[in-house]
Design an enzyme around this catalytic site. Sequence first.
Site, PDB file in Angstrom:
ATOM      1  N   ASN A  13       0.881  -1.172   0.000  1.00 25.77           N
ATOM      2  CA  ASN A  13       0.000   0.000   0.000  1.00 25.77           C
ATOM      3  C   ASN A  13       0.917   1.219   0.000  1.00 25.77           C
ATOM      4  OD1 ASN A  13      -1.843   2.022   0.476  1.00 25.77           O
ATOM      5  ND2 ASN A  13      -2.117   1.525   2.650  1.00 25.77           N
ATOM      6  N   TRP A  14       0.982   1.869  -1.152  1.00 24.93           N
ATOM      7  CA  TRP A  14       1.917   2.996  -1.262  1.00 24.93           C
ATOM      8  C   TRP A  14       1.420   4.247  -0.538  1.00 24.93           C
ATOM      9  CZ3 TRP A  14       3.238   2.526  -7.226  1.00 24.93           C
ATOM     10  CH2 TRP A  14       4.160   1.489  -7.399  1.00 24.93           C
ATOM     11  N   LYS A  15       0.148   4.272  -0.189  1.00 28.32           N
ATOM     12  CA  LYS A  15      -0.452   5.450   0.461  1.00 28.32           C
ATOM     13  C   LYS A  15      -0.222   6.689  -0.418  1.00 28.32           C
ATOM     14  CE  LYS A  15       0.601   3.199   4.809  1.00 28.32           C
ATOM     15  NZ  LYS A  15       0.383   3.249   6.263  1.00 28.32           N
ATOM     16  N   HIS A  99      -9.253   1.030   4.579  1.00 30.00           N
ATOM     17  CA  HIS A  99      -7.978   1.174   5.300  1.00 30.00           C
ATOM     18  C   HIS A  99      -8.179   2.067   6.525  1.00 30.00           C
ATOM     19  CE1 HIS A  99      -3.849   2.286   6.201  1.00 30.00           C
ATOM     20  NE2 HIS A  99      -3.519   1.159   5.595  1.00 30.00           N
ATOM     21  N   GLU A 101      -6.528   4.385   7.731  1.00 31.14           N
ATOM     22  CA  GLU A 101      -6.299   5.824   7.527  1.00 31.14           C
ATOM     23  C   GLU A 101      -7.522   6.482   6.899  1.00 31.14           C
ATOM     24  OE1 GLU A 101      -2.541   5.391   5.513  1.00 31.14           O
ATOM     25  OE2 GLU A 101      -1.694   4.648   7.379  1.00 31.14           O
ATOM     26  N   GLU A 171      -5.574  -5.648  10.169  1.00 35.56           N
ATOM     27  CA  GLU A 171      -4.574  -4.627  10.452  1.00 35.56           C
ATOM     28  C   GLU A 171      -4.869  -3.964  11.791  1.00 35.56           C
ATOM     29  OE1 GLU A 171      -2.444  -3.203   6.773  1.00 35.56           O
ATOM     30  OE2 GLU A 171      -4.277  -2.045   6.817  1.00 35.56           O
ATOM     31  N   GLY A 177       2.160   1.731  10.651  1.00 36.99           N
ATOM     32  CA  GLY A 177       3.054   2.883  10.527  1.00 36.99           C
ATOM     33  C   GLY A 177       3.722   3.275  11.833  1.00 36.99           C
ATOM     34  N   SER A 217       3.230  -2.781  10.173  1.00 38.71           N
ATOM     35  CA  SER A 217       4.687  -2.791  10.335  1.00 38.71           C
ATOM     36  C   SER A 217       5.305  -4.151   9.987  1.00 38.71           C
ATOM     37  CB  SER A 217       5.088  -2.338  11.743  1.00 38.71           C
ATOM     38  OG  SER A 217       4.597  -1.024  11.989  1.00 38.71           O
ATOM     39  N   GLY A 238       2.803  -1.354   4.228  1.00 37.32           N
ATOM     40  CA  GLY A 238       2.887   0.068   3.928  1.00 37.32           C
ATOM     41  C   GLY A 238       4.325   0.491   3.703  1.00 37.32           C
ATOM     42  N   GLY A 239       4.982   0.934   4.777  1.00 39.57           N
ATOM     43  CA  GLY A 239       6.335   1.484   4.684  1.00 39.57           C
ATOM     44  C   GLY A 239       7.311   0.632   3.887  1.00 39.57           C
TER      45      GLY A 239
HETATM   46  C1  PEP Z   1      -0.694  -0.280   5.795  1.00 46.88           C
HETATM   47  O1  PEP Z   1      -0.613   0.835   5.287  1.00 46.88           O
HETATM   48  O2  PEP Z   1      -1.673  -0.989   5.549  1.00 46.88           O
HETATM   49  C2  PEP Z   1       0.379  -0.726   6.691  1.00 46.88           C
HETATM   50  C3  PEP Z   1       0.294  -1.911   7.237  1.00 46.88           C
HETATM   51  O3  PEP Z   1       1.409   0.142   6.884  1.00 46.88           O
HETATM   52  P1  PEP Z   1       2.817  -0.204   7.620  1.00 46.88           P
HETATM   53  O4  PEP Z   1       3.316  -1.480   7.011  1.00 46.88           O
HETATM   54  O5  PEP Z   1       3.689   0.967   7.301  1.00 46.88           O
HETATM   55  O6  PEP Z   1       2.532  -0.371   9.064  1.00 46.88           O
END
Ligand code: PEP
Length: 255
Positions: A13-15, A99, A101, A171, A177, A217, A238-239
């Site tokens: 997920n590039w956000k 998501h 966010e 999640e 994040g 994460s 994500g990251g």
């Molecule tokens: C996400 O954006 O769904 C996510 C899990 O982010 P991260 O891996 O950065 O925690």
Amino acid sequence: MNPAKRRTVIAGNWKMNFTPAEATAFINEIKPMVAGKDNCDIIFCAPFVSIAAAMEAAKGSNIVIGAENVHYEAKGAYTGEVSAEMLKAIGVNTVLVGHSERRQYFGETDETVNLRTKAALAAGMRVILCMGEVKEQRLAGITNEICAMQIKLDLAGISAEDMKNVIIAYEPVWAIGTGLTATPEQAEDACAVIRATLAELYGNEVAEATTIQYGGSMNDGNAAELLSKTNVDGGLIGGASLVAKKFTAIVDAAQ
Ligand code: PEP
């Protein structure tokens, strides 16, 4: 991870990251690194404006490009939104919905998540449905109840047949994040509760066939242990999905 019964899916997920040029450069970098690693589906969900560039770069590879959201109406006065038909028109068949966010910053509720999921499924798209508890709920000891409730609300009115196109991303919001990862046992326990809830709603066959990812994460250091769990069928990342080497290591852990 139970590859005999269900497909492992590693999704990025590039956000709000990567311009079209950056998306092209990233896909060109990672394409050869994940080539032939076919024991899992590999997806990157991109910002709307970078989807076309990412798709062009991914042509002929084992990488699928998806979107990060979709609206539930087909068209009309919904400034800033994008419909399922619009995404389909540019060849997008996979979309993230719900998501944390979106829920946290943009007012998404289980009701709108359910509507968006239904609209995407009606258009023939595959949905990665994100859900999970917040920190206060985990500390209060109600994670299982929250997960079961969210699954029921988010999937209300969705048929067993449509579940073939639904991936659940568990999640825990406190892990997204933040650098805090759920322990493999916490991830397994919550994914097992989600699968049991799916069995209640749709029966064992659908529950056993549904891919449930862990997200929060996940990185090159913890992926193997998380993915070794019976009910964890992949990751939403994500990251670490912005760094080709780290994401490839997670794909490797799923092989
Ligand atoms: C996400 O954006 O769904 C996510 C899990 O982010 P991260 O891996 O950065 O925690």
